[in-house]
Write a protein that holds these residues in place. Structure first.
Motif, PDB file in Angstrom:
ATOM      1  N   CYS B 240      50.285  46.448  37.107  1.00  8.76           N
ATOM      2  CA  CYS B 240      48.899  46.047  37.561  1.00  8.76           C
ATOM      3  C   CYS B 240      49.069  45.835  38.756  1.00  8.76           C
ATOM      4  CB  CYS B 240      48.530  44.916  37.008  1.00  8.76           C
ATOM      5  SG  CYS B 240      48.177  45.328  35.164  1.00  8.76           S
ATOM      6  N   ALA B 244      46.913  48.011  41.664  1.00  9.34           N
ATOM      7  CA  ALA B 244      45.736  47.454  42.649  1.00  9.34           C
ATOM      8  C   ALA B 244      45.916  47.780  43.856  1.00  9.34           C
ATOM      9  CB  ALA B 244      46.196  45.882  42.617  1.00  9.34           C
ATOM     10  N   GLU B 267      42.632  45.831  44.477  1.00 10.11           N
ATOM     11  CA  GLU B 267      41.634  45.614  43.385  1.00 10.11           C
ATOM     12  C   GLU B 267      42.122  44.318  42.680  1.00 10.11           C
ATOM     13  OE1 GLU B 267      40.735  49.059  40.569  1.00 10.11           O
ATOM     14  OE2 GLU B 267      41.543  50.105  42.131  1.00 10.11           O
ATOM     15  N   LYS B 268      41.067  43.392  42.893  1.00 10.50           N
ATOM     16  CA  LYS B 268      41.445  42.094  42.411  1.00 10.50           C
ATOM     17  C   LYS B 268      41.382  41.924  40.857  1.00 10.50           C
ATOM     18  CE  LYS B 268      39.525  39.849  46.536  1.00 10.50           C
ATOM     19  NZ  LYS B 268      38.971  41.394  46.977  1.00 10.50           N
ATOM     20  N   ASP B 269      40.597  42.673  40.114  1.00  9.53           N
ATOM     21  CA  ASP B 269      40.696  42.754  38.716  1.00  9.53           C
ATOM     22  C   ASP B 269      41.976  43.137  38.276  1.00  9.53           C
ATOM     23  OD1 ASP B 269      38.016  41.879  39.106  1.00  9.53           O
ATOM     24  OD2 ASP B 269      37.098  44.073  38.139  1.00  9.53           O
ATOM     25  N   LEU B 270      42.525  43.915  38.721  1.00  9.60           N
ATOM     26  CA  LEU B 270      43.883  44.367  38.221  1.00  9.60           C
ATOM     27  C   LEU B 270      44.920  43.420  38.455  1.00  9.60           C
ATOM     28  CD1 LEU B 270      44.331  48.131  39.126  1.00  9.60           C
ATOM     29  CD2 LEU B 270      44.718  47.025  36.893  1.00  9.60           C
ATOM     30  N   ALA B 272      44.477  40.154  38.686  1.00 13.92           N
ATOM     31  CA  ALA B 272      44.175  39.051  37.770  1.00 13.92           C
ATOM     32  C   ALA B 272      44.693  39.585  36.181  1.00 13.92           C
ATOM     33  CB  ALA B 272      42.844  38.662  37.598  1.00 13.92           C
ATOM     34  N   ILE B 273      44.476  40.727  35.857  1.00 14.31           N
ATOM     35  CA  ILE B 273      45.227  41.302  34.671  1.00 14.31           C
ATOM     36  C   ILE B 273      46.610  41.176  34.641  1.00 14.31           C
ATOM     37  CG2 ILE B 273      45.370  43.365  33.058  1.00 14.31           C
ATOM     38  CD1 ILE B 273      42.595  44.140  34.015  1.00 14.31           C
ATOM     39  N   ASN B 276      47.865  37.828  34.228  1.00 15.21           N
ATOM     40  CA  ASN B 276      47.767  37.416  32.852  1.00 15.21           C
ATOM     41  C   ASN B 276      48.932  37.896  31.924  1.00 15.21           C
ATOM     42  OD1 ASN B 276      46.249  36.390  30.503  1.00 15.21           O
ATOM     43  ND2 ASN B 276      45.616  38.045  30.002  1.00 15.21           N
TER      44      ASN B 276
END
Lengths: 115, 414
Positions: B240, B244, B267-270, B272-273, B276
């Motif tokens: 991830c 990103a 890519e901030k979403d990636l 964050a994943i 996690n």
């Protein structure tokens, strides 16, 4: 407005050795064209044809299995579209998506008979 | 091209699913026949779909594949016990059930473990995995791995031969073996991802596909409770953080280095994943090299700018990697960080360990780092000498452009 038949002639997809991704891309090209025509309301219909069939010819009506005969010039499908004139119909035919793999598109005006 | 109602890569992924499913039915010895059968289904779909997309394209394909499977069942001689069992056995899963999502996933996992079987040659593993699990064609594998079409064919043929001769089973390993075997799987996924991420190919699409496949297969493992592990989560986190940055890494035909990447494009979403996944990985009592590599990647994504990078942390992680498995590359990474930290004497110690001859086609990286080292020492003529050596060893055009630009900027300083 006149009706024109676009006749698609080209090699069988199964002979091209396309990858799954390549096939999906080919399909997408067709849908893009189809939806473009739908929006313009210029396509009156059409069909894709199976690559197999019979050809009858001669006074003896000899039937030849088209799959066994080596026919490169196989009609793969057709559309009927409406356009102002031949020039306009050719413009539509420019979007036929299989030129790059050796496909041909024939543009023919549908004859209208006076009653 | 995105078409409403049709998932990206639907055909490719369907191919992967169906190869696995049909292999479970017909056995690994029938792979050739299976591939032909799936090809037939696609051709049928292409003709049928030209006039419009079915409401549920994936369901349509699955139904068509199932029908094709039944056709084959009739054609193939019934002397194969496996097929007979499937057909009649009460305890065995029925043919219909094989095409349910859960069982398709199960079949795919079997294929992953087959492709990553330790008896296969590592080079063959990747090609075979891309072909049978990811649904790539020989040509696409060649483009992705920078291999000739013929080489790909050879590797695939060799993989199949090994599977036959070693009688590799189409199974998920049992509890005793799973720990060791899943490490092999992680390793192959790691290599597939790196082929995409480290690659300097101009074709970003191909690179992204490779990274995407590695991530997808990793998720497939993490979805199953008995296949989850700390390493698996850490590997996914690592993917991830790297993924990103994929878009920011290339601009036109140029590779942009970490220093000059537009960080707002990450890519901030990636990310964050990824964080996690790393959190999940801490629930297991293991520390793998994936954890450390992910930690390094995370440090980079956390830094607001190149200058704000926490090089001390990164140095520590690289030292951990080097101490557990010292290689020319781990030494090279340490020297890069030490140069960033202006600890040039120490950087030299690590640079001296490295044997550029052993780096083969990556030797240019070593000379590039050495050039940086000399630049920091204001020893510009030696820096230029090193850039010349780097240029002598580099094969990739965009890397060459990058080095030439650097060399030119030193030339100006002189």
């Amino acid at each position: 407005m006149k009706d024109f038949m676009l006749i698609f002639i080209g090699e069988d997809y199964s002979e091209l050795g396309l990858s799954p991704e390549g096939m999906q891309e080919r399909m997408s090209n067709w849908w893009v064209w189809q939806s473009k025509m739908d929006k313009q309301g210029i396509c009156k219909g059409g069909n894709a044809l199976h690559p197999t069939g019979m050809r009858l010819s001669g006074s003896d009506k000899v039937a030849t299995d088209m799959a066994s005969a080596e026919l490169k010039e196989l009609v793969g499908g057709y559309y009927i579209v409406t356009a102002e004139n031949m020039e306009g119909a050719c413009k539509i035919a420019e979007d036929y998506p299989d030129y790059d793999i050796g496909g041909t598109c024939e543009v023919r005006e549908v004859m209208v008979f006076d009653r | 091209m995105k078409i409403e109602g049709v998932v990206d890569h639907l055909f490719r992924h369907h191919q992967g699913k169906m190869i696995s499913t049909l292999t479970r039915i017909y056995g690994l010895s029938n792979l050739g026949m299976i591939e032909d059968a799936i090809q037939d289904t696609f051709i049928t779909a292409m003709i049928h779909w030209k006039n419009g997309i079915p409401e549920n394209p994936e369901g349509w394909l699955t139904a068509a594949s199932k029908n094709r499977a039944i056709d084959l069942l009739r054609k193939v001689k019934a002397d194969d016990n496996r097929i007979l069992k499937l057909d009649n056995g009460p305890s065995v899963i029925s043919l219909n059930d094989m095409f349910l999502p859960d069982q398709i996933e199960d079949s795919q996992l079997r294929m992953i473990f087959t492709a990553c079987h330790p008896k296969l040659n590592p080079k063959d593993q990747i090609a075979f995995a891309l072909k049978t699990i990811a649904g790539f064609s020989e040509k696409e594998i060649g483009a992705a791995l920078l291999l000739k079409y013929e080489t790909v064919k050879k590797r695939l043929a060799r993989a199949r031969k090994t599977i036959q001769s070693q009688e590799i089973k189409f199974d998920i390993p049992d509890k005793k073996e799973i720990g060791r075997r899943i490490q092999e799987v992680h390793q192959v996924l790691y290599l597939i991802f790196n082929e995409g991420f480290q690659s300097t190919k101009k074709d970003q699409v191909v690179n992204k596909d490779l990274c995407g496949e590695a991530m997808r297969l990793c998720t497939l493992l993490l979805k199953k409770e008995h296949l989850r592990s700390g390493e698996g989560y850490a590997l996914f986190g690592l993917f991830c953080f790297h993924a990103a940055r994929l878009d920011a890494k290339v601009q036109g035909e140029m590779i942009i280095d970490l220093k000059n990447q537009d960080r707002s494009k990450w890519e901030k979403d990636l990310i964050a994943i990824g964080h996690n996944a790393m959190y999940q990985s801490t629930k297991y009592d293991v520390m793998s090299r994936y954890h450390i590599e992910a930690a390094i990647a995370a440090e980079h994504t956390n830094a607001k700018s190149f200058e704000e990078t926490n090089w001390m942390n990164i140095l520590e992680y690289h030292l951990m990697l080097h101490n557990s498995d010292p290689t020319n590359y781990s030494a090279m990474n340490i020297s890069i960080v030490l140069i960033q930290l202006d600890r040039l004497d120490e950087a030299k110690i690590y640079l001296d360990i490295i044997d550029p001859d052993k780096l083969e086609n990556r030797a240019y990286l070593y000379f590039g780092i050495k050039a940086e080292y000399h630049t920091k020492l204001k020893d510009l003529s030696n820096a230029i000498l090193c850039y010349d050596l780097a240029l002598k060893n580099v094969t990739n055009q965009s890397e060459r452009n990058y080095i030439e630009e650097k060399r030119a900027s030193i030339e100006k300083m002189k």
